[in-house]
Scaffold this motif. Structure first.
Motif, PDB file in Angstrom:
ATOM      1  N   MET A  40      -2.232  -1.794  -5.094  1.00  0.00           N
ATOM      2  CA  MET A  40      -3.640  -1.773  -5.520  1.00  0.00           C
ATOM      3  C   MET A  40      -3.774  -1.197  -6.929  1.00  0.00           C
ATOM      4  SD  MET A  40      -6.762  -0.694  -3.144  1.00  0.00           S
ATOM      5  CE  MET A  40      -6.659  -2.129  -2.130  1.00  0.00           C
ATOM      6  N   VAL A  72       0.256  -7.702   2.835  1.00  0.00           N
ATOM      7  CA  VAL A  72      -0.262  -6.790   1.804  1.00  0.00           C
ATOM      8  C   VAL A  72      -1.301  -5.856   2.421  1.00  0.00           C
ATOM      9  CG1 VAL A  72      -1.541  -6.667  -0.372  1.00  0.00           C
ATOM     10  CG2 VAL A  72       0.202  -8.430  -0.048  1.00  0.00           C
ATOM     11  N   VAL A 123      -1.491  -4.770   5.534  1.00  0.00           N
ATOM     12  CA  VAL A 123      -0.985  -3.770   6.482  1.00  0.00           C
ATOM     13  C   VAL A 123      -0.013  -2.770   5.864  1.00  0.00           C
ATOM     14  CG1 VAL A 123      -1.273  -5.331   8.441  1.00  0.00           C
ATOM     15  CG2 VAL A 123       0.955  -5.171   7.327  1.00  0.00           C
ATOM     16  N   CYS A 124       0.540  -3.075   4.699  1.00  0.00           N
ATOM     17  CA  CYS A 124       1.565  -2.199   4.108  1.00  0.00           C
ATOM     18  C   CYS A 124       0.980  -0.818   3.794  1.00  0.00           C
ATOM     19  CB  CYS A 124       2.123  -2.824   2.842  1.00  0.00           C
ATOM     20  SG  CYS A 124       3.331  -1.759   2.027  1.00  0.00           S
ATOM     21  N   PRO A 125       1.524   0.242   4.402  1.00  0.00           N
ATOM     22  CA  PRO A 125       0.909   1.556   4.209  1.00  0.00           C
ATOM     23  C   PRO A 125       1.065   2.122   2.798  1.00  0.00           C
ATOM     24  CG  PRO A 125       2.917   1.767   5.502  1.00  0.00           C
ATOM     25  CD  PRO A 125       2.662   0.302   5.335  1.00  0.00           C
ATOM     26  N   THR A 126       2.118   1.725   2.105  1.00  0.00           N
ATOM     27  CA  THR A 126       2.375   2.345   0.797  1.00  0.00           C
ATOM     28  C   THR A 126       1.996   1.455  -0.385  1.00  0.00           C
ATOM     29  OG1 THR A 126       4.620   1.471   0.678  1.00  0.00           O
ATOM     30  CG2 THR A 126       4.347   3.609   1.757  1.00  0.00           C
ATOM     31  N   GLY A 127       1.576   0.229  -0.107  1.00  0.00           N
ATOM     32  CA  GLY A 127       1.274  -0.684  -1.207  1.00  0.00           C
ATOM     33  C   GLY A 127       2.523  -1.327  -1.788  1.00  0.00           C
ATOM     34  N   ARG A 167       9.254   1.195  -3.364  1.00  0.00           N
ATOM     35  CA  ARG A 167       8.162   1.809  -2.631  1.00  0.00           C
ATOM     36  C   ARG A 167       8.218   1.494  -1.136  1.00  0.00           C
ATOM     37  NH1 ARG A 167       1.800   1.720  -4.425  1.00  0.00           N
ATOM     38  NH2 ARG A 167       2.356   2.729  -6.353  1.00  0.00           N
ATOM     39  N   CYS A 168       8.987   0.476  -0.770  1.00  0.00           N
ATOM     40  CA  CYS A 168       9.071   0.070   0.638  1.00  0.00           C
ATOM     41  C   CYS A 168       9.782   1.159   1.436  1.00  0.00           C
ATOM     42  CB  CYS A 168       9.834  -1.245   0.752  1.00  0.00           C
ATOM     43  SG  CYS A 168      10.118  -1.757   2.452  1.00  0.00           S
ATOM     44  N   ILE A 169       9.144   1.580   2.554  1.00  0.00           N
ATOM     45  CA  ILE A 169       9.760   2.621   3.388  1.00  0.00           C
ATOM     46  C   ILE A 169      10.458   2.015   4.606  1.00  0.00           C
ATOM     47  CG2 ILE A 169       8.213   4.481   2.646  1.00  0.00           C
ATOM     48  CD1 ILE A 169       6.626   4.030   5.267  1.00  0.00           C
ATOM     49  N   CYS A 217       9.066   0.196   7.194  1.00  0.00           N
ATOM     50  CA  CYS A 217       8.365   0.322   8.483  1.00  0.00           C
ATOM     51  C   CYS A 217       8.250  -1.018   9.192  1.00  0.00           C
ATOM     52  CB  CYS A 217       6.983   0.944   8.294  1.00  0.00           C
ATOM     53  SG  CYS A 217       5.767  -0.121   7.499  1.00  0.00           S
TER      54      CYS A 217
END
Lengths: 253, 400
Positions: free
Chosen positions: A1, A129, A131-135, A151-153, A155
């Motif tokens: 975002m 996009v 649902v992704c918690p971290t963007g 940035r991908c964790i 999940c």
């Protein structure tokens, strides 16, 4: 975002730079018309430097003509080569990454069957996009959906949300990676419309390998080849009922 | 009713250290399993690009759902002013925090990149239900922490009702959020239902209370404290109501799906031809996890502690089976890219995905239970969570 906002802010300045650059590239291209004619000129004129942000005036898309007798596996091979896929050594088949796959579809009632390539559909309203918690899952202003691997964790919520099964999770440590597609254990990945090639003014690898059965271009430009074809012959989106407005369109499905 | 007196569990005993060692060992084994998975990558698990969330998620979501349910006993006391439940309110709040911690540990350690927790805590996408849940979980910890404080620190007792109300509302939102993780997934037939959120709430009532009853009966048994029939029978009757309510929701959920043509496929898959999922649904979730506990709780064995304990264990096993069917069964059933067509591909389109839980996944999940029980063991010894006696003379408000 955040990225989108930054892009919006810089859009004005970059568009000026972009038009100047396009003019220069255009002039060079025009000068070299007799030496290197055809698609190459168009592509060079659309190249974008790394410092230049993607523009929301463009929406990249693809049109797949399934009625053409094409060996779609060539697209899969080109994709694998471009992104250095299929290099897992431990993963089971159901754990290996596939950016693009060939789906065979048969109508049980009529017996009619066909094959088509399915990859990330680069939705305008992308569930991955949302649902992704971290963007990490993001849509570029030019419509390309991709994953920020820093940035991908891992999940995998995006994989749960994607209606096209377009995403894969890296299940092991990978080596022999290609320069343009860094891939890391524990992150999610998917077709990125060969963003490295697109930014360089080239077509995605699958498009290049499709013998003309996949057309790539700007859906926002009414005069682009893809827009013209869609206007003249129409096109369908897979699971159009979900109203996600994918950037990948199909003919013959 | 005699005066209520809370007392720490004696820490320097063989029994205490036995439980501490046992739960600590289960926790450590779980952590080692997580390390093994993270070190090698998820290829060592049964999970795949088809079954994306596996056994760790069944355990994690069970514990998180049970956490909000475990708080119910405190809510009944503070919000609905039932004095009979007041002696249990502290344990209820503490157990809620311990269950949530256990669940979150499992969820976190199953991430592809658990080392990036800081990213999850600093970069937010507020459209994501996962992001909401991060705030709901941390908020729950904070609010229940304050709630416990108001209960245990006498000068602040007058704030207990307000804090209890806040915690009660928060827990309803939290379980709605957990249910919505699935409920908002339009892509998958099994999840695309607004019923999932309220169903998760009623599931939390049932799972949380079953877990609460076991911890209560276990801790009183092993510390030789008195636990009267009055309180146990109230709780077991309540558990029966919750089990029946979950059963009702399951029926409505499946009937609603059967009536909707585009959800009929997944429903017949689960109910009739889903193999292991059909077995888990009918035998473990419905018979062992719902009907048998109802019989045990309301039948002639209703006052027998062993049978109440057995019923609680069955509710937990049935709940795990229910979540297994929802989470893994829901993914195993193929997504329809081309509804009504037969499809096949190298990426397992059109086929039921196979999954067998691997040992590290199960150990990680059990590790979540270990962490929960380890926290409970430490907490009851460190602070005054348990009344010294819950004999009927103390617990029954009508007792003289």
């Amino acid at each position: 975002m955040t990225i989108n906002i930054e892009n919006e802010k810089q859009q004005d300045t970059t568009e000026i730079e972009s038009s100047r650059r396009n003019f220069i590239f255009g002039s060079v291209a025009a000068a070299g018309l007799s030496v290197a004619p055809g698609v190459m000129l168009y592509q060079t004129a659309n190249a974008r430097s790394l410092s230049e942000k993607a523009s929301s005036k463009v929406r990249w898309g693809m049109l797949v003509d399934t009625s053409k007798q094409v060996d779609w596996n060539k697209c899969v091979e080109a994709c694998n080569k471009e992104h250095g896929l299929n290099n897992e050594t431990h993963s089971r088949d159901d754990q290996k990454t596939q950016y693009i796959r060939v789906v065979d579809v048969t109508n049980k009632g009529t017996g009619y069957s066909m094959s088509l390539p399915v990859m990330c559909q680069h939705c305008e309203q992308a569930p991955c996009v949302d649902v992704c918690p971290t963007g990490a899952s993001m849509t570029r202003p030019d419509g390309i959906v991709l994953v920020d691997r820093h940035r991908c964790i891992g999940c995998r919520y995006c994989m749960m949300a994607c209606p096209y099964k377009a995403r894969s999770f890296v299940h092991e440590v990978l080596s022999d990676q290609t320069e343009n597609t860094p891939r890391g254990k524990g992150c999610v990945e998917s077709c990125n419309m060969c963003v490295n090639r697109v930014d360089n003014g080239q077509d995605p690898a699958c498009v290049e390998a499709s013998d003309g059965a996949i057309v790539f271009g700007d859906l926002n430009d009414p005069n682009s080849a893809i827009s013209t074809l869609l206007k003249e012959h129409g096109g369908k989106q897979i699971r159009a009922d979900l109203k996600l407005n994918p950037g990948v369109h199909y003919q013959g499905i | 009713m005699k005066k209520l007196h809370f007392l720490e569990v004696e820490g320097n005993t063989k029994g205490f250290y036995t439980f501490l060692g046992l739960f600590g060992l289960i926790s450590v084994i779980g952590m080692l399993a997580a390390y093994y998975m993270e070190h090698n990558g998820h290829w060592v698990t049964g999970m795949s690009n088809q079954i994306i969330w596996g056994t760790p998620h069944v355990f994690a979501i069970f514990l998180i759902v049970a956490a909000s349910g475990a708080l119910n006993v405190a809510s009944i006391s503070s919000v609905f002013a039932k004095t009979a439940y007041k002696p249990l309110a502290r344990l209820s709040g503490m157990l809620a925090l311990a269950l949530l911690s256990g669940g979150l540990v499992v969820l976190l350690l199953d991430l592809g990149r658990p080392d990036r927790l800081i990213v999850a805590m600093t970069k937010f996408n507020f459209v994501s239900i996962f992001t909401w849940n991060i705030f709901l979980y941390t908020g729950f910890m904070g609010i229940v922490g304050i709630y416990l404080w108001t209960m245990m620190d006498r000068p602040y007792n007058n704030l207990t009702k307000k804090a209890g109300m806040a915690a009660f509302i928060w827990r309803l939102v939290l379980t709605t959020g957990t249910g919505s993780i699935f409920g908002f997934l339009i892509a998958r037939e099994a999840y695309d239902s607004a019923l999932l959120a309220p169903m998760f709430i009623i599931m939390s009532f049932s799972f949380g209370l079953a877990f609460f009853l076991l911890v209560l009966m276990g801790s009183y048994k092993y510390t030789d404290r008195e636990l009267g029939d009055y309180i146990v029978n109230r709780l077991k009757n309540l558990l029966g109501v919750f089990v029946a309510a979950v059963f009702y929701f399951v029926i409505v959920y499946h009937i609603a799906n059967l009536y909707s043509a585009d959800h009929r496929g997944i429903t017949t898959f689960i109910l009739a031809d889903g193999g292991i999922y059909t077995f888990l649904f009918w035998v473990v979730q419905i018979v062992l996890g719902s009907l048998l506990p109802l019989g045990l709780l309301y039948g002639p064995t209703g006052n027998n502690r062993t049978m109440i304990g057995l019923a609680s264990v069955l509710v937990i096993i049935g709940g795990m089976a229910q979540l297994y069917v929802i989470i893994i069964g829901g993914q195993a059933y193929p997504m329809h890219l081309f509804p009504g067509m037969e499809v096949s591909s190298s990426f397992y389109d059109g086929v039921v995905a196979s999954y067998s839980p691997s040992l590290p996944e199960v150990l990680l999940g059990l590790g979540g239970f270990g962490v929960t029980l380890l926290l409970v063991t430490v907490a009851v010894a460190a602070l005054k969570f348990l009344p010294a006696s819950l004999a009927d003379a103390v617990a029954d408000p009508h007792s003289k």
